[in-house]
Design a protein around this motif. Structure first.
Motif, PDB file in Angstrom:
ATOM      1  N   ALA A 102       0.836  -1.206   0.000  1.00  0.00           N
ATOM      2  CA  ALA A 102       0.000   0.000   0.000  1.00  0.00           C
ATOM      3  C   ALA A 102       0.869   1.254   0.000  1.00  0.00           C
ATOM      4  N   ALA A 103       2.004   1.211   0.712  1.00  0.00           N
ATOM      5  CA  ALA A 103       2.897   2.361   0.736  1.00  0.00           C
ATOM      6  C   ALA A 103       3.448   2.647  -0.659  1.00  0.00           C
ATOM      7  N   LEU A 104       3.805   1.598  -1.395  1.00  0.00           N
ATOM      8  CA  LEU A 104       4.300   1.788  -2.758  1.00  0.00           C
ATOM      9  C   LEU A 104       3.232   2.362  -3.681  1.00  0.00           C
ATOM     10  N   LEU A 105       1.972   2.072  -3.384  1.00  0.00           N
ATOM     11  CA  LEU A 105       0.873   2.471  -4.269  1.00  0.00           C
ATOM     12  C   LEU A 105       0.176   3.753  -3.832  1.00  0.00           C
ATOM     13  N   ARG A 106       0.590   4.326  -2.702  1.00  0.00           N
ATOM     14  CA  ARG A 106      -0.131   5.492  -2.166  1.00  0.00           C
ATOM     15  C   ARG A 106      -0.253   6.611  -3.191  1.00  0.00           C
ATOM     16  N   ASP A 107       0.858   7.014  -3.791  1.00  0.00           N
ATOM     17  CA  ASP A 107       0.811   8.115  -4.754  1.00  0.00           C
ATOM     18  C   ASP A 107       0.188   7.684  -6.074  1.00  0.00           C
ATOM     19  N   ALA A 108       0.432   6.438  -6.475  1.00  0.00           N
ATOM     20  CA  ALA A 108      -0.167   5.933  -7.717  1.00  0.00           C
ATOM     21  C   ALA A 108      -1.684   5.895  -7.628  1.00  0.00           C
ATOM     22  N   PHE A 109      -2.219   5.788  -6.425  1.00  0.00           N
ATOM     23  CA  PHE A 109      -3.672   5.723  -6.238  1.00  0.00           C
ATOM     24  C   PHE A 109      -4.347   7.040  -6.609  1.00  0.00           C
ATOM     25  N   ASN A 110      -3.621   8.146  -6.550  1.00  0.00           N
ATOM     26  CA  ASN A 110      -4.201   9.439  -6.899  1.00  0.00           C
ATOM     27  C   ASN A 110      -4.398   9.538  -8.411  1.00  0.00           C
ATOM     28  N   PRO A 111      -5.589   9.929  -8.875  1.00  0.00           N
ATOM     29  CA  PRO A 111      -5.856  10.000 -10.320  1.00  0.00           C
ATOM     30  C   PRO A 111      -4.983  11.023 -11.040  1.00  0.00           C
ATOM     31  N   ASN A 112      -4.711  10.747 -12.308  1.00  0.00           N
ATOM     32  CA  ASN A 112      -3.939  11.652 -13.159  1.00  0.00           C
ATOM     33  C   ASN A 112      -4.884  12.536 -13.969  1.00  0.00           C
ATOM     34  N   LEU A 113      -4.604  13.825 -13.969  1.00  0.00           N
ATOM     35  CA  LEU A 113      -5.395  14.781 -14.745  1.00  0.00           C
ATOM     36  C   LEU A 113      -4.555  15.332 -15.888  1.00  0.00           C
ATOM     37  N   VAL A 114      -5.105  15.218 -17.111  1.00  0.00           N
ATOM     38  CA  VAL A 114      -4.503  15.835 -18.292  1.00  0.00           C
ATOM     39  C   VAL A 114      -5.621  16.552 -19.049  1.00  0.00           C
ATOM     40  N   GLN A 115      -5.476  16.730 -20.342  1.00  0.00           N
ATOM     41  CA  GLN A 115      -6.509  17.416 -21.113  1.00  0.00           C
ATOM     42  C   GLN A 115      -6.528  16.877 -22.534  1.00  0.00           C
ATOM     43  N   THR A 116      -7.613  17.136 -23.220  1.00  0.00           N
ATOM     44  CA  THR A 116      -7.684  16.795 -24.636  1.00  0.00           C
ATOM     45  C   THR A 116      -7.059  17.923 -25.453  1.00  0.00           C
ATOM     46  N   LEU A 117      -6.936  17.708 -26.750  1.00  0.00           N
ATOM     47  CA  LEU A 117      -6.418  18.760 -27.623  1.00  0.00           C
ATOM     48  C   LEU A 117      -7.235  20.043 -27.529  1.00  0.00           C
ATOM     49  N   GLU A 118      -8.517  19.914 -27.179  1.00  0.00           N
ATOM     50  CA  GLU A 118      -9.391  21.079 -27.089  1.00  0.00           C
ATOM     51  C   GLU A 118      -9.552  21.579 -25.664  1.00  0.00           C
ATOM     52  N   GLY A 119      -8.765  21.045 -24.724  1.00  0.00           N
ATOM     53  CA  GLY A 119      -8.758  21.558 -23.360  1.00  0.00           C
ATOM     54  C   GLY A 119      -9.774  20.937 -22.427  1.00  0.00           C
ATOM     55  N   THR A 120     -10.458  19.879 -22.841  1.00  0.00           N
ATOM     56  CA  THR A 120     -11.401  19.195 -21.962  1.00  0.00           C
ATOM     57  C   THR A 120     -10.635  18.394 -20.914  1.00  0.00           C
ATOM     58  N   PRO A 121     -11.018  18.464 -19.632  1.00  0.00           N
ATOM     59  CA  PRO A 121     -10.331  17.682 -18.605  1.00  0.00           C
ATOM     60  C   PRO A 121     -10.446  16.187 -18.893  1.00  0.00           C
ATOM     61  N   ALA A 122      -9.342  15.486 -18.705  1.00  0.00           N
ATOM     62  CA  ALA A 122      -9.318  14.041 -18.932  1.00  0.00           C
ATOM     63  C   ALA A 122      -8.561  13.373 -17.790  1.00  0.00           C
TER      64      ALA A 122
END
Length: 556
Positions: free
Chosen positions: A245-265
């Motif tokens: 669980a310690a190894l996965l603590r930060d990986a558990f947080n979702p990743n936020l990026v965007q589409t080419l048009e700026g939509t949150p993904a």
């Protein structure tokens, strides 16, 4: 070297700062852990996510073919188009695995003008989530052999160890091997092997846990093998769950990026769509639903596999339900299901589409069994003719569904506007009554039969005697309430990949069953399923390099 159009389009994009993308859907900048200017993790904390409030759209597809369908591009294009309609929209996708990126499939960030970006980072190491999953998986493997070396206090039978090792790369030479050679100092020789990281139960656990406490609990329940008396040995028995669980603590947080048009993904998690449930993480979907009006997400493979597992496994465990399903189809794929060879797909063949449309109609009808309204996206190619498009629309209409041609790959959100309007109209109608096709209390064998007979239209299920005994043992141990995860070929409703279209009356042969106690589902293997793919004769890796300026070339 000629640069791929996808990477050229991605590099030409003008991206918004990731904090701006986050605040646009109500995520505070203080909640972000940035990875540069255009990628961030969203800190969840021990309490999990706020309650979902948005509407959920599932993008699934007809049975896949070598001609391609385009679920990821449709997910991105639809999210962009819904945002263009004025809705606060977001997309939720799985993370790409390095094995397919350097193998035959390529990346998984979409394509053309329907991409999530930055494309290169997403398709390669991204935020390190896959590496964290592999580290946690292999820590458990190391602790197993270390436990054997130091006396085996829990009584684990070395002949009954089921936990293998993991690597995020296609490497057939590692499928089966012998470890512990070289004398007593190196431990006990025994058979072992590697699975690709996407097939690890740790990945499935990461993608189904609702908070950090649930993550640790599920990790502890992972079964690594059995004692001589048949009783299970778990990761918690080896005191491995805390460190994992310690190894996965930060990986558990979702990743936020965007589409080419700026939509949150939200691009997070990447479980196999066969041996596991093939969806992005539940925590990312719930986070998106807590902040967006409409969330568009994708399930792997065709609706008989990906959508069924999304509905029976992810939705039940995450406490969510879809408001609408989009089934992606292409003229080319329908021709293949109608008996046309790949080399002849460029010629107009309305009759073949009408034959192959039985596959699409089956998928539409199956989604209706769950009470989920359906819209069909015809992902249009340049040489599709009006008569062929009309034949697809006729097939969808025969099942009471609208079909909308889309050109989001070439035109971005503008090319998906008819689909977005149809989906928005569905969302504005009465709320659907999502209903699983089997109850939790149904016996495991009957759950498998229900899926096979109602969705695959099999006449019967042939469960091998050893598999039937194991199902009974799972139920006796208190796991009978779990959903089943059928692992079979994605190319057919049957277990035979050559039976295209909509076969009926076949027999589904279940040769083996496995208990994923941490992920909380039972896997039923029908046919040959590979958990460590191999590279093709000409792997994509041969075309990937750095140019003189240090820019990546050949990634697609």
């Amino acid at each position: 070297m000629v640069q791929s159009p996808d990477i050229a389009i991605a590099r030409a994009a003008r991206l918004r700062p990731i904090a701006e993308v986050a605040t646009a859907i109500g995520i505070a900048e203080q909640a972000l852990h940035p990875f540069g200017h255009h990628i961030a993790k969203v800190r969840i904390g021990s309490e999990g996510t706020p309650e979902p409030r948005g509407r959920l759209v599932l993008v699934t597809g007809m049975s896949p073919t070598p001609a391609g369908e385009g679920k990821t591009t449709t997910t991105v294009g639809l999210a962009d188009a819904l945002r263009r309609l004025g809705l606060r929209a977001a997309a939720c996708l799985r993370e790409p695995s390095l094995g397919p990126c350097f193998g035959v499939k390529g990346g998984a960030a979409g394509g053309g003008y329907a991409q999530v970006v930055p494309m290169e980072e997403i398709n390669l190491h991204f935020t390190g989530d896959f590496h964290a999953v592999a580290a946690a998986h292999n820590l458990l493997a190391a602790l197993i052999d270390n436990h054997l070396y130091w006396g085996n206090g829990v009584g684990l039978d070395p002949r009954r160890i089921t936990w293998r090792r993991a690597l995020d790369m296609n490497d057939r030479a590692l499928r089966q091997l012998v470890i512990g050679l070289g004398g007593a100092a190196n431990g006990f020789p025994r058979e072992d092997g590697f699975d690709i990281t996407a097939a690890s139960e740790v990945m499935a656990v990461l993608c189904l846990a609702r908070d950090l406490a649930d993550l640790k609990r599920r990790l502890g329940r992972i079964i690594v093998g059995h004692r001589r008396d048949g009783s299970a040995v778990t990761a918690a028995d080896l005191k491995a769950d805390g460190a994992m669980a310690a190894l996965l603590r930060d990986a558990f947080n979702p990743n936020l990026v965007q589409t080419l048009e700026g939509t949150p993904a939200f691009v997070h998690g990447g479980p196999f769509a066969n041996i596991a449930h093939g969806c992005n993480s539940a925590i990312a979907t719930r986070l998106a639903l807590a902040h967006a009006d409409v969330v568009v997400t994708e399930a792997g493979f065709g609706a008989d596999l990906g959508a069924e597992k999304f509905l029976h496994i992810k939705c039940r465990q995450a406490g969510i339900a879809p408001d609408c399903a989009v089934i992606v189809a292409t003229v080319r794929a329908l021709k293949m299901h109608g008996g046309v060879a790949k080399a002849a797909l460029g010629r107009e063949d309305v009759a073949a589409i009408r034959r192959g449309a039985a596959n699409l109609r089956r998928h539409i009808g199956n989604m209706r069994l769950f009470g989920v309204p359906v819209v069909v996206c015809v992902n249009r190619f340049a040489n599709d003719t009006p008569a062929e498009i009309a034949a697809v629309a006729d097939a969808a209409a025969a099942e009471g569904a609208e079909a909308h041609p889309c050109t989001h790959w070439s035109d971005g959100s503008a090319g998906a506007m008819p689909l977005a309007r149809a989906v928005a109209a569905r969302l504005g109608a009465a709320a659907p009554s999502f209903t699983p096709i089997y109850p939790r209390e149904m016996p495991l064998a009957e759950k498998i039969r229900t899926i096979a007979t109602r969705l695959y239209r099999a006449a019967e299920v042939a469960i091998a005697p050893a598999a039937a005994s194991r199902l009974a043992a799972f139920e006796a141990a208190g796991f009978g309430h779990l959903p089943v995860c059928v692992a079979k070929t994605p190319y057919s409703f049957s277990a035979d990949p050559t039976l295209l279209g909509a076969p009926e009356g076949h027999v589904l042969p279940v040769r083996e069953v496995r208990l994923a106690a941490g992920a909380e589902f039972v896997v039923a293997l029908a046919g040959e399923i590979m958990t460590m793919p191999g590279l093709p004769r000409v792997p994509a890796a041969e075309a990937i390099t750095l140019d003189d300026a240090g820019e990546i070339e050949g990634l697609s």
